[in-house]
Design a protein around this motif. Sequence first.
Motif, PDB file in Angstrom:
ATOM      1  N   CYS A 292       0.827  -1.224   0.000  1.00  0.00           N
ATOM      2  CA  CYS A 292       0.000   0.000   0.000  1.00  0.00           C
ATOM      3  C   CYS A 292       0.853   1.262   0.000  1.00  0.00           C
ATOM      4  O   CYS A 292       0.651   2.162  -0.819  1.00  0.00           O
ATOM      5  N   SER A 293       1.811   1.327   0.912  1.00  0.00           N
ATOM      6  CA  SER A 293       2.664   2.521   0.969  1.00  0.00           C
ATOM      7  C   SER A 293       3.571   2.599  -0.253  1.00  0.00           C
ATOM      8  O   SER A 293       3.932   3.692  -0.700  1.00  0.00           O
ATOM      9  N   ALA A 294       3.932   1.440  -0.810  1.00  0.00           N
ATOM     10  CA  ALA A 294       4.757   1.441  -2.017  1.00  0.00           C
ATOM     11  C   ALA A 294       4.012   2.074  -3.185  1.00  0.00           C
ATOM     12  O   ALA A 294       4.616   2.688  -4.069  1.00  0.00           O
ATOM     13  N   LEU A 295       2.697   1.947  -3.208  1.00  0.00           N
ATOM     14  CA  LEU A 295       1.895   2.561  -4.262  1.00  0.00           C
ATOM     15  C   LEU A 295       1.758   4.065  -4.049  1.00  0.00           C
ATOM     16  O   LEU A 295       1.667   4.834  -5.008  1.00  0.00           O
ATOM     17  N   ALA A 296       1.739   4.477  -2.791  1.00  0.00           N
ATOM     18  CA  ALA A 296       1.354   5.856  -2.475  1.00  0.00           C
ATOM     19  C   ALA A 296       2.518   6.844  -2.434  1.00  0.00           C
ATOM     20  O   ALA A 296       2.337   8.011  -2.796  1.00  0.00           O
ATOM     21  N   VAL A 297       3.694   6.433  -1.990  1.00  0.00           N
ATOM     22  CA  VAL A 297       4.751   7.409  -1.696  1.00  0.00           C
ATOM     23  C   VAL A 297       5.901   7.387  -2.698  1.00  0.00           C
ATOM     24  O   VAL A 297       6.885   8.102  -2.514  1.00  0.00           O
ATOM     25  N   THR A 298       5.790   6.592  -3.763  1.00  0.00           N
ATOM     26  CA  THR A 298       6.951   6.390  -4.637  1.00  0.00           C
ATOM     27  C   THR A 298       6.912   7.211  -5.920  1.00  0.00           C
ATOM     28  O   THR A 298       7.639   6.913  -6.864  1.00  0.00           O
TER      29      THR A 298
ATOM     30  N   LEU B 168      11.859   9.445 -12.774  1.00  0.00           N
ATOM     31  CA  LEU B 168      12.665   9.681 -13.974  1.00  0.00           C
ATOM     32  C   LEU B 168      11.800   9.722 -15.226  1.00  0.00           C
ATOM     33  O   LEU B 168      11.925  10.628 -16.055  1.00  0.00           O
ATOM     34  N   PHE B 169      10.892   8.738 -15.363  1.00  0.00           N
ATOM     35  CA  PHE B 169      10.068   8.687 -16.564  1.00  0.00           C
ATOM     36  C   PHE B 169       8.814   9.544 -16.458  1.00  0.00           C
ATOM     37  O   PHE B 169       8.220   9.896 -17.485  1.00  0.00           O
ATOM     38  N   GLY B 170       8.409   9.880 -15.238  1.00  0.00           N
ATOM     39  CA  GLY B 170       7.213  10.705 -15.073  1.00  0.00           C
ATOM     40  C   GLY B 170       7.495  12.186 -15.057  1.00  0.00           C
ATOM     41  O   GLY B 170       6.669  12.989 -15.515  1.00  0.00           O
ATOM     42  N   LYS B 171       8.657  12.582 -14.525  1.00  0.00           N
ATOM     43  CA  LYS B 171       8.979  14.003 -14.396  1.00  0.00           C
ATOM     44  C   LYS B 171      10.323  14.376 -15.012  1.00  0.00           C
ATOM     45  O   LYS B 171      10.666  15.557 -15.105  1.00  0.00           O
TER      46      LYS B 171
ATOM     47  N   LEU C  47       0.964   8.570 -11.476  1.00  0.00           N
ATOM     48  CA  LEU C  47      -0.233   8.034 -10.837  1.00  0.00           C
ATOM     49  C   LEU C  47       0.116   6.830  -9.974  1.00  0.00           C
ATOM     50  O   LEU C  47       1.029   6.061 -10.306  1.00  0.00           O
ATOM     51  N   PRO C  48      -0.592   6.627  -8.847  1.00  0.00           N
ATOM     52  CA  PRO C  48      -0.299   5.486  -7.968  1.00  0.00           C
ATOM     53  C   PRO C  48      -0.343   4.141  -8.679  1.00  0.00           C
ATOM     54  O   PRO C  48       0.413   3.222  -8.341  1.00  0.00           O
ATOM     55  N   ALA C  49      -1.206   4.022  -9.689  1.00  0.00           N
ATOM     56  CA  ALA C  49      -1.325   2.745 -10.405  1.00  0.00           C
ATOM     57  C   ALA C  49      -0.016   2.335 -11.070  1.00  0.00           C
ATOM     58  O   ALA C  49       0.251   1.144 -11.249  1.00  0.00           O
ATOM     59  N   ALA C  50       0.820   3.329 -11.417  1.00  0.00           N
ATOM     60  CA  ALA C  50       2.085   3.017 -12.077  1.00  0.00           C
ATOM     61  C   ALA C  50       2.990   2.175 -11.181  1.00  0.00           C
ATOM     62  O   ALA C  50       3.767   1.352 -11.666  1.00  0.00           O
ATOM     63  N   ALA C  51       2.891   2.390  -9.866  1.00  0.00           N
ATOM     64  CA  ALA C  51       3.721   1.615  -8.942  1.00  0.00           C
ATOM     65  C   ALA C  51       3.405   0.132  -9.052  1.00  0.00           C
ATOM     66  O   ALA C  51       4.303  -0.712  -8.921  1.00  0.00           O
ATOM     67  N   MET C  52       2.146  -0.214  -9.307  1.00  0.00           N
ATOM     68  CA  MET C  52       1.762  -1.610  -9.462  1.00  0.00           C
ATOM     69  C   MET C  52       2.468  -2.224 -10.656  1.00  0.00           C
ATOM     70  O   MET C  52       2.984  -3.347 -10.591  1.00  0.00           O
ATOM     71  N   PHE C  53       2.512  -1.480 -11.764  1.00  0.00           N
ATOM     72  CA  PHE C  53       3.165  -1.983 -12.970  1.00  0.00           C
ATOM     73  C   PHE C  53       4.666  -2.158 -12.752  1.00  0.00           C
ATOM     74  O   PHE C  53       5.256  -3.161 -13.164  1.00  0.00           O
ATOM     75  N   VAL C  54       5.278  -1.165 -12.103  1.00  0.00           N
ATOM     76  CA  VAL C  54       6.727  -1.214 -11.884  1.00  0.00           C
ATOM     77  C   VAL C  54       7.093  -2.366 -10.953  1.00  0.00           C
ATOM     78  O   VAL C  54       8.041  -3.114 -11.207  1.00  0.00           O
ATOM     79  N   ILE C  55       6.338  -2.523  -9.859  1.00  0.00           N
ATOM     80  CA  ILE C  55       6.599  -3.621  -8.925  1.00  0.00           C
ATOM     81  C   ILE C  55       6.391  -4.959  -9.626  1.00  0.00           C
ATOM     82  O   ILE C  55       7.165  -5.910  -9.421  1.00  0.00           O
TER      83      ILE C  55
ATOM     84  N   LEU D 245      14.612  -0.774  -0.276  1.00  0.00           N
ATOM     85  CA  LEU D 245      15.257  -0.959  -1.577  1.00  0.00           C
ATOM     86  C   LEU D 245      14.235  -0.893  -2.710  1.00  0.00           C
ATOM     87  O   LEU D 245      14.451  -0.213  -3.720  1.00  0.00           O
ATOM     88  N   ILE D 246      13.115  -1.588  -2.533  1.00  0.00           N
ATOM     89  CA  ILE D 246      12.080  -1.581  -3.568  1.00  0.00           C
ATOM     90  C   ILE D 246      11.420  -0.216  -3.664  1.00  0.00           C
ATOM     91  O   ILE D 246      11.147   0.284  -4.770  1.00  0.00           O
ATOM     92  N   LEU D 247      11.173   0.429  -2.526  1.00  0.00           N
ATOM     93  CA  LEU D 247      10.566   1.752  -2.534  1.00  0.00           C
ATOM     94  C   LEU D 247      11.405   2.741  -3.340  1.00  0.00           C
ATOM     95  O   LEU D 247      10.890   3.460  -4.195  1.00  0.00           O
ATOM     96  N   VAL D 248      12.696   2.776  -3.070  1.00  0.00           N
ATOM     97  CA  VAL D 248      13.573   3.718  -3.764  1.00  0.00           C
ATOM     98  C   VAL D 248      13.691   3.365  -5.244  1.00  0.00           C
ATOM     99  O   VAL D 248      13.677   4.253  -6.110  1.00  0.00           O
ATOM    100  N   ALA D 249      13.790   2.072  -5.547  1.00  0.00           N
ATOM    101  CA  ALA D 249      13.898   1.650  -6.947  1.00  0.00           C
ATOM    102  C   ALA D 249      12.648   2.047  -7.734  1.00  0.00           C
ATOM    103  O   ALA D 249      12.738   2.552  -8.870  1.00  0.00           O
ATOM    104  N   VAL D 250      11.475   1.830  -7.144  1.00  0.00           N
ATOM    105  CA  VAL D 250      10.222   2.234  -7.799  1.00  0.00           C
ATOM    106  C   VAL D 250      10.184   3.750  -7.951  1.00  0.00           C
ATOM    107  O   VAL D 250       9.768   4.277  -8.994  1.00  0.00           O
ATOM    108  N   GLY D 251      10.633   4.470  -6.908  1.00  0.00           N
ATOM    109  CA  GLY D 251      10.660   5.924  -6.970  1.00  0.00           C
ATOM    110  C   GLY D 251      11.557   6.445  -8.080  1.00  0.00           C
ATOM    111  O   GLY D 251      11.215   7.416  -8.764  1.00  0.00           O
ATOM    112  N   VAL D 252      12.701   5.802  -8.289  1.00  0.00           N
ATOM    113  CA  VAL D 252      13.625   6.209  -9.354  1.00  0.00           C
ATOM    114  C   VAL D 252      12.951   6.065 -10.719  1.00  0.00           C
ATOM    115  O   VAL D 252      12.996   6.980 -11.552  1.00  0.00           O
TER     116      VAL D 252
END
Length: 252
Positions: A50-56, A175-178, A226-234, A164-171
Amino acid sequence: MAESTEIRTGVVADPAGTEKEPLFGKKEKILITDPLLDNNPITIQVLGVCSALAVTSLVYPSLVMAVAVVFVCAFSSLFTSLMRNIIPKAVRLIVQLVIIATLVTLVNEALKVLAFPVYKQLSVYIGLIITNCIVMGRLEAFAMANKPWRAFLDGVGNGLGYGLILVAVGVVRELFGKGSLFAGSGIAMNIIGPSNDTTQYWINTAAESGIGSFFGWYANNNLMVLPAAAMFVIAVFIWIQRSYNTKLVDVS
């Protein structure tokens, strides 16, 4: 002679003649390294998503959240293990929640003082660490049955695996979103995008010459913010990890 024996075996002997386990023996190292890959809380155990979707959406808040979870997970495991023999079984979950809530409150107040902008970005998600299933799960499954040092290392390892996963998803998302990395921090980097009077990018997609001219077609992917993108990346991370290590294919 005794000293050389300790060096060879890696085991420290106390004056009474009994042997103590080393602080960083093979078992202790596994507690740190195993949650990073083969037993990662997010990609293998599928916890704390849940937090991985929201804060990354940005790297900086992801990194702050990761540090907060490492701190809470490590020290809640330590304190729970220290108290494990005196906690009544009937109220053990309540005691664990009180320990976690106390540590989360410390993190929350520290962020208000030290990094208020990122505190506002994370908002309610810092408080939700209290109910993070990774933290609660390690207390119940490991800290209640192991000595304090091993419980502490287990908490550090699982917190790092989560972070590790949080930061990797955030990168990937930032990078691709902004087209930037670490936006909002003191080391913000504008990687790719159209430069203007206020913002300069390393790769200027609006340039008529140089390396930027080859990326005139590039545009930021708005889906990534968008939060949904985190699902795809994970999901991609899970696919890559299980393709590389086939023994994890049937693990869920």
